[in-house]
Design a protein around this motif. Structure first.
Motif, PDB file in Angstrom:
ATOM      1  N   ILE A  97      10.120 -25.282  58.853  1.00  0.00           N
ATOM      2  CA  ILE A  97       9.355 -26.166  57.925  1.00  0.00           C
ATOM      3  C   ILE A  97      10.138 -26.585  56.656  1.00  0.00           C
ATOM      4  CG2 ILE A  97       6.945 -26.270  56.577  1.00  0.00           C
ATOM      5  CD1 ILE A  97       6.133 -23.815  58.267  1.00  0.00           C
ATOM      6  N   VAL A  98      10.387 -27.946  56.598  1.00  0.00           N
ATOM      7  CA  VAL A  98      11.027 -28.186  55.506  1.00  0.00           C
ATOM      8  C   VAL A  98      10.247 -28.106  54.189  1.00  0.00           C
ATOM      9  CG1 VAL A  98      12.537 -29.808  56.969  1.00  0.00           C
ATOM     10  CG2 VAL A  98      10.224 -30.688  55.937  1.00  0.00           C
ATOM     11  N   GLY A  99      11.113 -28.014  53.041  1.00  0.00           N
ATOM     12  CA  GLY A  99      10.831 -27.615  51.772  1.00  0.00           C
ATOM     13  C   GLY A  99       9.656 -28.544  51.073  1.00  0.00           C
ATOM     14  N   ASN A 100       9.711 -29.786  51.587  1.00  0.00           N
ATOM     15  CA  ASN A 100       8.906 -30.685  51.153  1.00  0.00           C
ATOM     16  C   ASN A 100       7.501 -30.982  51.982  1.00  0.00           C
ATOM     17  OD1 ASN A 100      11.243 -31.977  52.909  1.00  0.00           O
ATOM     18  ND2 ASN A 100       9.467 -33.455  53.302  1.00  0.00           N
ATOM     19  N   LYS A 106       8.077 -16.624  64.215  1.00  0.00           N
ATOM     20  CA  LYS A 106       9.430 -17.164  64.113  1.00  0.00           C
ATOM     21  C   LYS A 106       9.519 -18.462  63.402  1.00  0.00           C
ATOM     22  CE  LYS A 106      11.058 -14.948  68.523  1.00  0.00           C
ATOM     23  NZ  LYS A 106      11.199 -15.206  69.675  1.00  0.00           N
ATOM     24  N   ARG A 107       9.106 -18.438  62.259  1.00  0.00           N
ATOM     25  CA  ARG A 107       9.254 -19.599  61.475  1.00  0.00           C
ATOM     26  C   ARG A 107       9.839 -19.487  59.956  1.00  0.00           C
ATOM     27  NH1 ARG A 107       3.776 -18.331  61.188  1.00  0.00           N
ATOM     28  NH2 ARG A 107       2.791 -18.032  59.206  1.00  0.00           N
ATOM     29  N   TYR A 108      10.356 -20.456  59.737  1.00  0.00           N
ATOM     30  CA  TYR A 108      11.167 -20.403  58.379  1.00  0.00           C
ATOM     31  C   TYR A 108      10.785 -21.619  57.430  1.00  0.00           C
ATOM     32  CZ  TYR A 108      15.106 -20.438  54.913  1.00  0.00           C
ATOM     33  OH  TYR A 108      15.906 -20.253  53.899  1.00  0.00           O
ATOM     34  N   LEU A 109      10.188 -21.222  56.147  1.00  0.00           N
ATOM     35  CA  LEU A 109      10.173 -22.084  55.111  1.00  0.00           C
ATOM     36  C   LEU A 109      11.241 -22.543  54.355  1.00  0.00           C
ATOM     37  CD1 LEU A 109       8.141 -24.180  53.469  1.00  0.00           C
ATOM     38  CD2 LEU A 109       7.260 -22.214  52.321  1.00  0.00           C
ATOM     39  N   ALA A 110      11.818 -23.614  54.581  1.00  0.00           N
ATOM     40  CA  ALA A 110      13.230 -23.869  53.780  1.00  0.00           C
ATOM     41  C   ALA A 110      12.890 -24.184  52.416  1.00  0.00           C
ATOM     42  CB  ALA A 110      13.718 -25.121  54.354  1.00  0.00           C
ATOM     43  N   LYS A 111      13.867 -23.922  51.441  1.00  0.00           N
ATOM     44  CA  LYS A 111      13.847 -24.323  49.966  1.00  0.00           C
ATOM     45  C   LYS A 111      13.958 -25.852  49.854  1.00  0.00           C
ATOM     46  CE  LYS A 111      14.713 -19.786  48.439  1.00  0.00           C
ATOM     47  NZ  LYS A 111      14.813 -19.080  49.879  1.00  0.00           N
ATOM     48  N   ASN A 112      15.102 -26.372  50.699  1.00  0.00           N
ATOM     49  CA  ASN A 112      15.669 -27.787  50.589  1.00  0.00           C
ATOM     50  C   ASN A 112      14.514 -28.725  51.415  1.00  0.00           C
ATOM     51  OD1 ASN A 112      17.840 -27.122  48.937  1.00  0.00           O
ATOM     52  ND2 ASN A 112      19.119 -26.303  50.906  1.00  0.00           N
ATOM     53  N   HIS A 113      14.720 -29.945  51.135  1.00  0.00           N
ATOM     54  CA  HIS A 113      13.917 -30.790  51.712  1.00  0.00           C
ATOM     55  C   HIS A 113      14.745 -31.707  52.745  1.00  0.00           C
ATOM     56  CE1 HIS A 113      11.308 -31.144  47.788  1.00  0.00           C
ATOM     57  NE2 HIS A 113      11.673 -30.170  48.121  1.00  0.00           N
ATOM     58  N   PHE A 114      13.757 -32.406  53.678  1.00  0.00           N
ATOM     59  CA  PHE A 114      14.490 -33.214  54.609  1.00  0.00           C
ATOM     60  C   PHE A 114      15.579 -32.471  55.501  1.00  0.00           C
ATOM     61  CE2 PHE A 114      13.115 -35.860  50.809  1.00  0.00           C
ATOM     62  CZ  PHE A 114      11.834 -36.277  51.179  1.00  0.00           C
ATOM     63  N   SER A 136      18.209 -31.572  54.848  1.00  0.00           N
ATOM     64  CA  SER A 136      18.870 -30.312  54.087  1.00  0.00           C
ATOM     65  C   SER A 136      18.188 -29.077  54.475  1.00  0.00           C
ATOM     66  CB  SER A 136      18.999 -30.529  52.489  1.00  0.00           C
ATOM     67  OG  SER A 136      19.858 -29.570  52.130  1.00  0.00           O
ATOM     68  N   GLY A 137      16.831 -29.086  54.602  1.00  0.00           N
ATOM     69  CA  GLY A 137      16.077 -28.243  54.831  1.00  0.00           C
ATOM     70  C   GLY A 137      16.105 -27.604  56.273  1.00  0.00           C
ATOM     71  N   ILE A 138      16.514 -28.804  57.229  1.00  0.00           N
ATOM     72  CA  ILE A 138      16.435 -28.314  58.671  1.00  0.00           C
ATOM     73  C   ILE A 138      17.925 -27.596  58.536  1.00  0.00           C
ATOM     74  CG2 ILE A 138      17.109 -29.246  60.741  1.00  0.00           C
ATOM     75  CD1 ILE A 138      15.579 -31.665  60.098  1.00  0.00           C
ATOM     76  N   LEU A 139      18.799 -28.087  58.068  1.00  0.00           N
ATOM     77  CA  LEU A 139      20.358 -27.269  58.065  1.00  0.00           C
ATOM     78  C   LEU A 139      20.087 -25.859  57.520  1.00  0.00           C
ATOM     79  CD1 LEU A 139      22.598 -30.274  56.673  1.00  0.00           C
ATOM     80  CD2 LEU A 139      22.956 -28.794  59.064  1.00  0.00           C
ATOM     81  N   GLU A 140      19.168 -25.807  56.351  1.00  0.00           N
ATOM     82  CA  GLU A 140      19.098 -24.412  55.903  1.00  0.00           C
ATOM     83  C   GLU A 140      18.206 -23.572  56.937  1.00  0.00           C
ATOM     84  OE1 GLU A 140      16.135 -22.441  52.547  1.00  0.00           O
ATOM     85  OE2 GLU A 140      16.716 -24.660  52.397  1.00  0.00           O
ATOM     86  N   GLY A 141      17.265 -23.906  57.590  1.00  0.00           N
ATOM     87  CA  GLY A 141      16.753 -23.478  58.750  1.00  0.00           C
ATOM     88  C   GLY A 141      17.723 -23.136  59.829  1.00  0.00           C
ATOM     89  N   LEU A 142      18.208 -23.942  60.225  1.00  0.00           N
ATOM     90  CA  LEU A 142      19.257 -23.928  61.312  1.00  0.00           C
ATOM     91  C   LEU A 142      20.261 -22.587  60.900  1.00  0.00           C
ATOM     92  CD1 LEU A 142      20.229 -27.513  62.561  1.00  0.00           C
ATOM     93  CD2 LEU A 142      18.838 -25.788  64.048  1.00  0.00           C
ATOM     94  N   GLU A 143      20.760 -22.656  59.923  1.00  0.00           N
ATOM     95  CA  GLU A 143      21.576 -21.455  59.256  1.00  0.00           C
ATOM     96  C   GLU A 143      20.743 -20.104  59.433  1.00  0.00           C
ATOM     97  OE1 GLU A 143      24.900 -20.620  55.964  1.00  0.00           O
ATOM     98  OE2 GLU A 143      23.553 -22.226  55.790  1.00  0.00           O
TER      99      GLU A 143
END
Length: 251
Positions: free
Chosen positions: A208-211, A227-235, A237-244
């Motif tokens: 889930i992207v930050g925005n 198995k879900r992750y709420l990213a801090k970053n948006h769009f 960038s949030g996807i990359l954060e979640g993939l990591e």
């Protein structure tokens, strides 16, 4: 790195930060070339509206394209939707009957023609209007032998009426099974209420992207852990954060 199925929403998820999108595109392109990763887009846009978007933004050519909230599935080089999927979602659907029923509710205002597809009827409305009209609308549809679902987006300002068996989750699961990917080999990304069907019904890692919209954030707070992750970053960038976070990507 083994191949995986990458499923992402477009507007406000993949698209929104051009620099992050370029970085994600480069990585995904390498994953596809080196490991056979499959890139799938899922969006509420119709085919003409998707074509407008790719004329404006630098998007990779997808391997799978799920349009109109999962009611149409396309493959590269074809402008004809997957006929097997169309056959699966057709029972209980009659677009003309749906439109006739919706005419009884003055709070529904037809969206422009490019928003309308064979299996999606879209309206402008209001949250107050939805609360009053959705139960009788569904009852009328059932009485006429229709099997439909309603999807309100962006805080109730928009309404999509779809076949009961078609949404982003059912389309993504169909693609996942058709291509032979397990849940561990699949990842989904989204931000809005029409992505909730994936978050609620799929068991694979989810970003889930930050925005994300407030409806999605509210659901995330209340829903059982998964198995879900709420990213801090948006769009992107949030996807990359979640993939990591899930171990797919090393920044």
């Amino acid at each position: 790195m083994a191949k995986f199925l990458f499923v992402t929403d477009l507007d406000h998820t993949l698209v929104g930060d051009d620099l992050a999108l370029e970085k994600l595109n480069q990585w995904l392109s390498e994953q596809r070339q080196n490991y056979g990763t499959v890139i799938a887009y899922t969006t509420g846009r119709s085919l003409p509206l998707y074509q407008q978007l790719i004329a404006q933004k630098e998007l990779l050519e997808p391997d799978i394209l799920m349009l109109a909230v999962g009611t149409e599935i396309y493959y590269p080089g074809s402008d004809t939707p997957d006929s097997e999927w169309t056959a699966k979602i057709s029972p209980g659907w009659d677009r003309e009957k749906v439109v006739e029923i919706a005419k009884r509710f003055p709070c529904f205002v037809f969206q422009p023609p490019l928003e309308q597809t064979s299996f999606k009827v879209s309206y402008y409305t209001s949250l107050d209007g939805l609360a009053v009209t959705i139960p009788p609308l569904k009852s009328m549809a059932k009485n006429q032998g229709l099997a439909v679902q309603t999807l309100d987006c962006y805080g109730g300002g928009f309404l999509d009426i779809l076949p009961e068996s078609a949404n982003k989750a059912s389309a993504a699961i169909y693609v996942q099974q058709r291509l032979g990917f397990t849940d561990e080999q699949t990842i989904i990304c989204g931000d809005s209420s029409n992505d909730l069907s994936m978050f609620e019904n799929m068991l694979c890692p989810a970003i889930i992207v930050g925005n994300a919209q407030k409806e999605v954030l509210a659901w995330h707070e209340k829903a059982p852990l998964g198995k879900r992750y709420l990213a801090k970053n948006h769009f992107a960038s949030g996807i990359l954060e979640g993939l990591e976070y899930f171990g797919f990507y090393r920044g």
